[in-house]
Write a protein that holds these residues in place. Sequence first.
Motif, PDB file in Angstrom:
ATOM      1  N   PHE A 161      -7.860 -18.485  -9.442  1.00 51.55           N
ATOM      2  CA  PHE A 161      -7.230 -17.894 -10.491  1.00 51.55           C
ATOM      3  C   PHE A 161      -7.498 -16.244 -10.688  1.00 51.55           C
ATOM      4  N   SER A 162      -8.434 -15.892  -9.723  1.00 47.68           N
ATOM      5  CA  SER A 162      -8.926 -14.484  -9.523  1.00 47.68           C
ATOM      6  C   SER A 162      -9.280 -14.164  -8.254  1.00 47.68           C
ATOM      7  N   VAL A 163      -9.820 -13.052  -8.173  1.00 48.97           N
ATOM      8  CA  VAL A 163     -10.383 -12.602  -6.621  1.00 48.97           C
ATOM      9  C   VAL A 163     -11.232 -13.528  -6.211  1.00 48.97           C
ATOM     10  N   ASP A 164     -11.545 -13.669  -5.057  1.00 47.86           N
ATOM     11  CA  ASP A 164     -12.446 -14.994  -4.517  1.00 47.86           C
ATOM     12  C   ASP A 164     -13.782 -14.257  -4.212  1.00 47.86           C
ATOM     13  N   THR A 165     -14.405 -13.906  -5.224  1.00 45.41           N
ATOM     14  CA  THR A 165     -15.969 -13.516  -4.954  1.00 45.41           C
ATOM     15  C   THR A 165     -16.622 -14.360  -4.508  1.00 45.41           C
ATOM     16  N   LEU A 166     -16.480 -15.795  -5.058  1.00 45.17           N
ATOM     17  CA  LEU A 166     -17.349 -16.936  -4.670  1.00 45.17           C
ATOM     18  C   LEU A 166     -17.277 -17.074  -3.279  1.00 45.17           C
ATOM     19  N   GLY A 167     -15.993 -17.146  -2.733  1.00 45.81           N
ATOM     20  CA  GLY A 167     -15.830 -17.151  -1.191  1.00 45.81           C
ATOM     21  C   GLY A 167     -16.384 -16.103  -0.380  1.00 45.81           C
ATOM     22  N   ASP A 190     -17.596 -27.266   2.817  1.00 44.46           N
ATOM     23  CA  ASP A 190     -16.321 -27.873   1.910  1.00 44.46           C
ATOM     24  C   ASP A 190     -16.767 -28.237   0.587  1.00 44.46           C
ATOM     25  N   LEU A 191     -17.955 -28.378   0.388  1.00 45.81           N
ATOM     26  CA  LEU A 191     -18.607 -28.803  -0.852  1.00 45.81           C
ATOM     27  C   LEU A 191     -18.755 -27.338  -1.602  1.00 45.81           C
ATOM     28  N   VAL A 192     -18.402 -26.074  -1.155  1.00 41.42           N
ATOM     29  CA  VAL A 192     -18.824 -24.985  -1.660  1.00 41.42           C
ATOM     30  C   VAL A 192     -17.491 -24.137  -2.027  1.00 41.42           C
ATOM     31  N   THR A 193     -16.682 -24.373  -1.058  1.00 33.84           N
ATOM     32  CA  THR A 193     -15.324 -23.677  -0.924  1.00 33.84           C
ATOM     33  C   THR A 193     -14.008 -24.370  -0.823  1.00 33.84           C
ATOM     34  N   GLY A 194     -14.079 -25.814  -0.708  1.00 32.51           N
ATOM     35  CA  GLY A 194     -13.094 -26.592  -0.642  1.00 32.51           C
ATOM     36  C   GLY A 194     -12.546 -26.590   0.989  1.00 32.51           C
ATOM     37  N   GLN A 195     -11.721 -27.925   1.050  1.00 32.36           N
ATOM     38  CA  GLN A 195     -11.121 -28.000   2.479  1.00 32.36           C
ATOM     39  C   GLN A 195      -9.984 -26.708   2.557  1.00 32.36           C
ATOM     40  N   PHE A 196      -9.442 -26.307   1.290  1.00 32.53           N
ATOM     41  CA  PHE A 196      -8.476 -25.336   1.302  1.00 32.53           C
ATOM     42  C   PHE A 196      -8.523 -24.689  -0.036  1.00 32.53           C
ATOM     43  N   THR A 197      -7.842 -23.613  -0.155  1.00 27.38           N
ATOM     44  CA  THR A 197      -7.809 -23.084  -1.834  1.00 27.38           C
ATOM     45  C   THR A 197      -6.428 -22.444  -2.315  1.00 27.38           C
ATOM     46  N   ILE A 198      -5.999 -23.161  -3.227  1.00 26.29           N
ATOM     47  CA  ILE A 198      -4.624 -22.215  -3.841  1.00 26.29           C
ATOM     48  C   ILE A 198      -4.914 -21.398  -4.798  1.00 26.29           C
ATOM     49  N   THR A 199      -4.383 -20.231  -4.328  1.00 22.77           N
ATOM     50  CA  THR A 199      -4.710 -18.825  -5.132  1.00 22.77           C
ATOM     51  C   THR A 199      -3.424 -18.536  -5.811  1.00 22.77           C
ATOM     52  N   LEU A 200      -3.698 -18.016  -7.099  1.00 24.88           N
ATOM     53  CA  LEU A 200      -2.690 -17.610  -7.957  1.00 24.88           C
ATOM     54  C   LEU A 200      -2.415 -15.907  -7.962  1.00 24.88           C
ATOM     55  N   LEU A 201      -3.081 -15.220  -7.136  1.00 24.01           N
ATOM     56  CA  LEU A 201      -3.090 -13.972  -7.101  1.00 24.01           C
ATOM     57  C   LEU A 201      -1.923 -13.662  -6.043  1.00 24.01           C
ATOM     58  N   PRO A 202      -1.169 -12.564  -6.279  1.00 18.96           N
ATOM     59  CA  PRO A 202      -0.395 -11.855  -5.077  1.00 18.96           C
ATOM     60  C   PRO A 202      -1.258 -11.320  -4.218  1.00 18.96           C
ATOM     61  N   ARG A 203      -0.669 -11.277  -3.103  1.00 15.09           N
ATOM     62  CA  ARG A 203      -1.439 -10.436  -1.985  1.00 15.09           C
ATOM     63  C   ARG A 203      -2.061  -9.113  -2.292  1.00 15.09           C
ATOM     64  N   SER A 204      -1.289  -8.266  -3.089  1.00 10.26           N
ATOM     65  CA  SER A 204      -1.977  -7.029  -3.420  1.00 10.26           C
ATOM     66  C   SER A 204      -3.178  -6.746  -4.041  1.00 10.26           C
ATOM     67  N   LEU A 205      -3.286  -7.896  -4.877  1.00 11.33           N
ATOM     68  CA  LEU A 205      -4.444  -8.059  -5.827  1.00 11.33           C
ATOM     69  C   LEU A 205      -5.476  -8.817  -5.161  1.00 11.33           C
ATOM     70  N   ARG A 206      -5.493  -9.655  -3.988  1.00 11.80           N
ATOM     71  CA  ARG A 206      -6.494 -10.398  -3.633  1.00 11.80           C
ATOM     72  C   ARG A 206      -7.621  -9.886  -2.923  1.00 11.80           C
ATOM     73  N   MET A 207      -8.817 -10.763  -3.019  1.00  4.88           N
ATOM     74  CA  MET A 207      -9.884 -10.316  -2.187  1.00  4.88           C
ATOM     75  C   MET A 207     -10.321 -11.679  -1.646  1.00  4.88           C
ATOM     76  N   ASP A 208      -9.805 -11.608  -0.165  1.00  8.82           N
ATOM     77  CA  ASP A 208     -10.116 -13.136   0.585  1.00  8.82           C
ATOM     78  C   ASP A 208     -11.186 -13.186   1.456  1.00  8.82           C
ATOM     79  N   ALA A 209     -11.694 -14.529   1.478  1.00  6.85           N
ATOM     80  CA  ALA A 209     -12.792 -14.700   2.583  1.00  6.85           C
ATOM     81  C   ALA A 209     -11.833 -15.292   3.868  1.00  6.85           C
ATOM     82  N   GLY A 210     -12.664 -15.600   4.987  1.00  6.20           N
ATOM     83  CA  GLY A 210     -11.865 -16.316   6.095  1.00  6.20           C
ATOM     84  C   GLY A 210     -11.761 -17.723   5.876  1.00  6.20           C
ATOM     85  N   LEU A 211     -11.047 -18.093   4.871  1.00  4.31           N
ATOM     86  CA  LEU A 211     -10.713 -19.389   4.396  1.00  4.31           C
ATOM     87  C   LEU A 211      -9.137 -19.624   4.512  1.00  4.31           C
ATOM     88  N   ASP A 212      -8.936 -20.871   4.402  1.00  2.00           N
ATOM     89  CA  ASP A 212      -7.466 -21.408   4.057  1.00  2.00           C
ATOM     90  C   ASP A 212      -6.841 -21.291   2.863  1.00  2.00           C
TER      91      ASP A 212
END
Length: 429
Positions: free
Chosen positions: A156-162, A202-224
Amino acid sequence: MRVLFVTYPEKTHFLSMAPLAWALRTAGHEVRVASQSAFTDVITQAGLTAVPLGRDANLWQLMGRNLTWIGSGVSGLPIPYDAAEWHPREITWSYLKDGYDIQVGRWHKVSNVPLITDLVRFAQSWRPDLVIWEPTTYAGAIAAEACGAAHARLLFSVDTLGVTREHHLRLKEQQPPGERADALADWLSPYARKYGFEFGEDLVTGQFTITLLPRSLRMDAGLDYLPMRYVPYSGAAVMPSWLWKRPERPRVALTMGLSGADHGAGYWFDLQDILDSLADLDIELVATVPEPEQRKLASVPENARLVPFVPLADLVPTCDAVIHHAGFGTLATTALHAVPQLIIPWDNDGPSLARRIAAQGAGLAVHSNQAIGVLIRERLLRLLNEPRFRRSADLLREEMLAMPTPNEMAVQLEERMASHRRPAVLGGR
């Protein structure tokens, strides 16, 4: 399909998960929500079935709302996750390595250890097909792997963790074999072995990620990533009669969210100064102020209405601007209704989200340590008088409305579950 949601007991995080849980349930799936036992009433109030787990451990009480306890970086994000905002050349291996040492001990263990044993026992008994976990509740990933379920983070936020994890893995590979310290992997690996599987990212960042932020507000890692539209939900609420019609004057909302109020954190700026600075404006100011904070005020301007709580999904559509703290629920609700935003962030992901709203053009930001009345007044007048902010807010709303709804996401998750689910681990105990 059986779906298990897992979160540590933070109300605002759960509120972002609830609409997807509803969508899955109304699509005919079995849904359970697991958390510490003290959080049961919050879950059941949402009409969902709770699974109480383990012992209660309140992270807010332990840190006393003092983020230096968990190591707050310059940007407000906890160390080392503030490095996600930096240029890669500025990030050092020692900063990430030492930062993970801090967070595993002070944050991640505190939030997760009380859940893990009971959660794995429940998952191995109930056998969910899919586990959806709050991004720092790694107990959800452990339980999913232990019972063979597919699993995903709900972000539900920018993916600083990933992003931080991506930098950590990159720099880790550059170190000599004997110096590739990894506190997060070292902590999670014994759980993997205990429950019969091997540690993986996968234990750290999941098999995939559901994100609630629109593209213009996101910060993404190289994840699904799977984008999903935000649906406002703030818990039990009553719409007051004064919200039934539009006000005669421009209405401005001022809210600092649920987390601070729920945990007694108070305000990190002079509320009286801000109220006084707006007192002579031809506006109706609706300020959601907890009663203990209201009692601290020397006076309330005639153009201000102070209430302890009002559902934002009903208030925001009647507003011409919203002043808030950059909490995700408030920010996303305001964006969904195309209302310009004046953001006063303090810590964690707030400054990052505020910068992204300002860059997109739907609002302005003033950090809390600069939030004096005269500046808030000047920025608010710009939002009310300059049409460009409303135009950008309209574009942000269109971007959010183009994202799949929770009902549409429920269909996608059935497909993802089928591709990620595997036979249950037999060696776990």
